[in-house]
Scaffold this motif. Structure first.
Motif, PDB file in Angstrom:
ATOM      1  N   GLU A   3      10.296   2.288   3.638  1.00 40.74           N
ATOM      2  CA  GLU A   3      10.541   3.462   2.808  1.00 40.74           C
ATOM      3  C   GLU A   3      10.387   3.163   1.326  1.00 40.74           C
ATOM      4  O   GLU A   3      10.935   3.855   0.493  1.00 40.74           O
ATOM      5  N   LEU A   4       9.642   2.104   0.977  1.00 40.24           N
ATOM      6  CA  LEU A   4       9.383   1.851  -0.429  1.00 40.24           C
ATOM      7  C   LEU A   4       8.470   2.946  -0.975  1.00 40.24           C
ATOM      8  O   LEU A   4       7.402   3.192  -0.441  1.00 40.24           O
ATOM      9  N   HIS A   5       8.875   3.607  -2.041  1.00 44.52           N
ATOM     10  CA  HIS A   5       8.042   4.610  -2.691  1.00 44.52           C
ATOM     11  C   HIS A   5       7.600   4.032  -4.026  1.00 44.52           C
ATOM     12  O   HIS A   5       8.404   3.880  -4.928  1.00 44.52           O
ATOM     13  N   CYS A   6       6.311   3.700  -4.136  1.00 44.98           N
ATOM     14  CA  CYS A   6       5.908   2.935  -5.304  1.00 44.98           C
ATOM     15  C   CYS A   6       4.631   3.446  -5.923  1.00 44.98           C
ATOM     16  O   CYS A   6       3.583   2.840  -5.802  1.00 44.98           O
ATOM     17  N   GLY A   7       4.693   4.562  -6.600  1.00 44.46           N
ATOM     18  CA  GLY A   7       3.612   4.940  -7.474  1.00 44.46           C
ATOM     19  C   GLY A   7       3.711   4.130  -8.753  1.00 44.46           C
ATOM     20  O   GLY A   7       2.818   4.109  -9.572  1.00 44.46           O
ATOM     21  N   VAL A  83      -1.206  -4.033  -2.662  1.00 46.09           N
ATOM     22  CA  VAL A  83      -2.437  -3.305  -2.357  1.00 46.09           C
ATOM     23  C   VAL A  83      -2.209  -1.840  -2.685  1.00 46.09           C
ATOM     24  O   VAL A  83      -1.367  -1.178  -2.069  1.00 46.09           O
ATOM     25  N   ARG A  84      -2.966  -1.294  -3.636  1.00 44.58           N
ATOM     26  CA  ARG A  84      -2.727   0.050  -4.147  1.00 44.58           C
ATOM     27  C   ARG A  84      -4.013   0.848  -4.199  1.00 44.58           C
ATOM     28  O   ARG A  84      -5.115   0.300  -4.156  1.00 44.58           O
ATOM     29  N   GLY A  85      -3.868   2.134  -4.344  1.00 47.99           N
ATOM     30  CA  GLY A  85      -5.011   2.998  -4.544  1.00 47.99           C
ATOM     31  C   GLY A  85      -5.459   2.985  -5.996  1.00 47.99           C
ATOM     32  O   GLY A  85      -4.920   2.266  -6.836  1.00 47.99           O
ATOM     33  N   THR A  86      -6.440   3.802  -6.300  1.00 47.72           N
ATOM     34  CA  THR A  86      -6.944   3.933  -7.663  1.00 47.72           C
ATOM     35  C   THR A  86      -6.381   5.203  -8.293  1.00 47.72           C
ATOM     36  O   THR A  86      -5.694   5.995  -7.634  1.00 47.72           O
ATOM     37  N   SER A  87      -6.705   5.417  -9.547  1.00 43.79           N
ATOM     38  CA  SER A  87      -6.227   6.620 -10.217  1.00 43.79           C
ATOM     39  C   SER A  87      -6.876   7.881  -9.640  1.00 43.79           C
ATOM     40  O   SER A  87      -6.333   8.978  -9.755  1.00 43.79           O
ATOM     41  N   ASP A  88      -8.015   7.706  -8.989  1.00 42.21           N
ATOM     42  CA  ASP A  88      -8.733   8.850  -8.418  1.00 42.21           C
ATOM     43  C   ASP A  88      -8.480   9.042  -6.928  1.00 42.21           C
ATOM     44  O   ASP A  88      -8.778  10.112  -6.379  1.00 42.21           O
ATOM     45  N   ALA A  89      -7.975   8.012  -6.257  1.00 42.79           N
ATOM     46  CA  ALA A  89      -7.808   8.086  -4.799  1.00 42.79           C
ATOM     47  C   ALA A  89      -6.531   7.370  -4.384  1.00 42.79           C
ATOM     48  O   ALA A  89      -6.428   6.148  -4.529  1.00 42.79           O
ATOM     49  N   PHE A  90      -5.554   8.138  -3.891  1.00 49.16           N
ATOM     50  CA  PHE A  90      -4.313   7.542  -3.415  1.00 49.16           C
ATOM     51  C   PHE A  90      -4.574   6.645  -2.207  1.00 49.16           C
ATOM     52  O   PHE A  90      -5.530   6.840  -1.454  1.00 49.16           O
ATOM     53  N   ARG A 104      -6.832  -1.194  -5.930  1.00 49.80           N
ATOM     54  CA  ARG A 104      -6.350  -2.058  -6.996  1.00 49.80           C
ATOM     55  C   ARG A 104      -5.436  -3.109  -6.376  1.00 49.80           C
ATOM     56  O   ARG A 104      -4.735  -2.843  -5.398  1.00 49.80           O
ATOM     57  N   LEU A 105      -5.436  -4.287  -6.949  1.00 49.53           N
ATOM     58  CA  LEU A 105      -4.519  -5.350  -6.562  1.00 49.53           C
ATOM     59  C   LEU A 105      -3.632  -5.636  -7.764  1.00 49.53           C
ATOM     60  O   LEU A 105      -4.107  -6.080  -8.812  1.00 49.53           O
ATOM     61  N   HIS A 223       5.161  10.066  -4.858  1.00 52.28           N
ATOM     62  CA  HIS A 223       5.072   8.649  -5.190  1.00 52.28           C
ATOM     63  C   HIS A 223       5.030   7.778  -3.935  1.00 52.28           C
ATOM     64  O   HIS A 223       5.715   6.780  -3.848  1.00 52.28           O
ATOM     65  N   THR A 224       4.201   8.140  -2.958  1.00 53.80           N
ATOM     66  CA  THR A 224       4.073   7.305  -1.768  1.00 53.80           C
ATOM     67  C   THR A 224       3.020   6.220  -1.949  1.00 53.80           C
ATOM     68  O   THR A 224       2.891   5.370  -1.106  1.00 53.80           O
ATOM     69  N   GLU A 225       2.304   6.260  -3.070  1.00 53.38           N
ATOM     70  CA  GLU A 225       1.309   5.216  -3.300  1.00 53.38           C
ATOM     71  C   GLU A 225       1.997   3.974  -3.840  1.00 53.38           C
ATOM     72  O   GLU A 225       2.857   4.030  -4.690  1.00 53.38           O
TER      73      GLU A 225
END
Length: 226
Positions: A3-7, A83-90, A104-105, A223-225
């Motif tokens: 349940e980590l919410h990390c935008g 491991v994250r998405g980009t500003s254009d793609a969650f 993005r890393l 903020h699920t990303e």
């Protein structure tokens, strides 16, 4: 821990990782055969047996940004990347990362993103790789495309990371630094694929896919990303 919410990247995340390891042990998420969005991993360069690493030490030349290196130590917490998405793609938490997907890393301990540009790397005169941004926010030069052979990034698979803006591949060719980071290897980017640009996901916390019928794309929680 699913349940980590990390935008954003909270400053307490390193302590959280230690808590996860202490409570759940290294087996958390190990049944997953693929890498998912929101996972926190170490990446091993298969040719040189070093893990992708960063720390609050800046380059003395080139961009002057935070340096990125390779280390042989297995247990160093400065080798964790989210491991994250980009500003254009969650990149929704728990979703398998697809081959060809741009991500993005983000370096967990400093909140800076794996980054590249046309500065020259200090030892090999290849393309510099640095860590850039604040609290996980940077720019388009933080974007890397995962190159792998199937439909998703499998944990046992050797993959490459191609820098989207410059088309260069994240690589290690063995050059070693002196003080203050003696023995650490230079990480840089190179135009052509080789054994030096093969990486594998190793230790970490792998987020499980959502059990909700609609998957993890719950837009009521923006903020699920990770």
């Amino acid at each position: 821990m699913g349940e980590l919410h990390c935008g954003f990247l909270p400053r307490h995340l390193p302590s959280l990782l230690l808590f996860v390891s202490a409570v759940f042990g290294p087996s958390l998420g190990t049944e997953l055969s693929f890498v998912t969005c929101g996972s926190v991993v170490k990446l091993l360069n298969l040719k040189h047996n070093v893990r992708l690493h960063s720390h609050d030490v800046r380059y003395g030349s080139g961009s002057g940004q935070q340096s990125v290196t390779g280390v042989t130590a297995v247990e160093d917490s400065n080798s964790y990347w989210s491991v994250r998405g980009t500003s254009d793609a969650f990149c929704f938490r728990g979703t398998p990362v697809k081959c060809g997907q741009t991500i993005r890393l983000t370096h967990v301990n400093t909140g800076r993103n794996l980054h590249s540009h046309y500065f020259t790397s200090p030892l090999s005169s290849n393309q510099e790789v640095s860590a850039f941004g604040e609290e996980g926010e940077g720019d388009h030069l933080d974007e890397w495309t995962v190159q792998c052979g199937g439909s998703v990034w499998k944990r046992e698979e050797a993959v490459r990371f191609r820098h989207k803006a410059t088309d260069a591949l994240l690589s290690v060719t063995g050059e070693q630094y002196g003080r203050p980071i003696h023995g650490q290897r230079e990480v840089h980017a190179m135009s052509g694929p080789s054994q030096h640009s093969l990486w594998k996901a190793m230790e970490g916390v792998f987020m499980k896919p959502s059990e909700n019928p609609a998957g993890s794309q719950d837009h009521s929680h923006p903020h699920t990303e990770f």
